[in-house]
Design a protein around this motif. Structure first.
Motif: not given
Length: 308
Positions: A84-89, A196-197
């Motif tokens: 879930h830590q893999i985001t498109t931000r 942030q990532a």
């Protein structure tokens, strides 16, 4: 009292830049330990990369390295339940970071196949000098007299080791110089992303984006070579070591400023100079020793000044 976010996590609402800077100031030693892992990983990748360079071109090496990395990242993410830590931000930052790294890494693989390891690494080590300048420009890190002395002393050591003939630069050393700029920009964008990532998110985009870049470039001649049985273990090692290097580097950059972390990479010079001498018959003269000593002195000055 405001609670500090873990490295790689989003800061709580209302967290200021001042409160975020405090953990970095107290994490120099852990960052140094992570950088030792980075150095060992890059050294292993250099040796494996040179040994397979006669069979695979740089784009093919990068492609297979990236697919090995994707497998490891996904397995770790699933095992730790952190997918879930893999985001498109911040996709634009991921894309920019990986373009610069892909270009720099391909140039680096080309360089280590064309020139002695000590010379390649020496020229590559202009990267921390670029980082000190770029970190002040893009990351707001202070440019101090100590950092200037570190950069100049380290660069002097590089010139002593490499002793380049600027009138007749060979392709390998030219590629190494261009790779240094690519790696410096990579470090700056990695530092921006760590605000942030998560580390897992950064590693996921490193592997997936560069796998796509590698496939596109690898098929430019209409042919993609497969590694032979003899080259396969080394190709896997390149993938594992490459991912390990980025994991350790990302952790180090999440703990301390780029201008403190990256000069430690100078330690890779004496290590690979010895490898070149012991395994590839490359000469190691007194000037290499003198230059390496200056580079280590630059690291010591910088780290002592920032650990106070």
């Amino acid at each position: 009292m405001s609670q500090q976010p873990a490295p790689g996590e989003l800061a709580p609402a209302g967290t200021t830049l001042r409160t975020r800077a405090a953990p970095e100031a107290n994490a120099v030693l852990p960052a140094m330990l992570w950088m030792l892992g980075t150095i060992a990983s890059f050294a292993a990748m250099a040796v494996a990369g040179r040994n397979v360079s006669g069979e695979l071109d740089t784009f093919e090496i990068m492609t297979y390295r990236s697919f090995v990395g994707i497998l490891i990242v996904v397995m770790v993410g699933l095992a730790t339940r952190r997918m879930h830590q893999i985001t498109t931000r911040q996709l634009h930052l991921h894309f920019a970071r990986n373009i610069f790294h892909f270009a720099g890494q391909n140039l680096w693989f080309f360089a280590i196949a064309m020139a002695p390891l000590a010379q390649v690494v020496s020229i590559e080590f202009t990267s921390p000098i670029w980082i000190i300048l770029l970190a002040a420009l893009f990351l707001g890190e202070r440019f101090t007299v100590i950092k200037l002395v570190t950069a100049l002393l380290g660069f002097l050591g590089v010139l002593i080791v490499a002793r380049p003939d600027f009138a007749n630069l060979d392709p390998g050393l030219t590629a190494a110089a261009a790779a240094a700029v690519g790696f410096a920009l990579t470090a700056v964008f990695t530092k921006l992303l760590t605000r942030q990532a998560s580390v897992l998110c950064i590693l996921f985009y490193i592997t997936t984006m560069q796998a796509v870049f590698g496939l596109i470039c690898g098929f430019y001649d209409g042919h993609m070579a497969w590694p032979s049985p003899a080259a396969l273990p080394l190709t896997v090692l390149i993938g594992v070591a490459g991912l390990s290097a980025h994991f350790c580097l990302t952790r180090a950059l999440s703990l301390a400023p780029a201008s403190i972390v990256m000069p430690m990479d100078f330690l890779r010079l004496p290590l690979l100079a010895f490898v070149g001498m012991a395994f590839y018959g490359e000469s190691l003269d007194i000037w290499v020793v003198v230059g390496a000593a200056l580079i280590l002195a630059a690291n010591f000055i910088n780290l002592r000044a920032n650990a106070r």
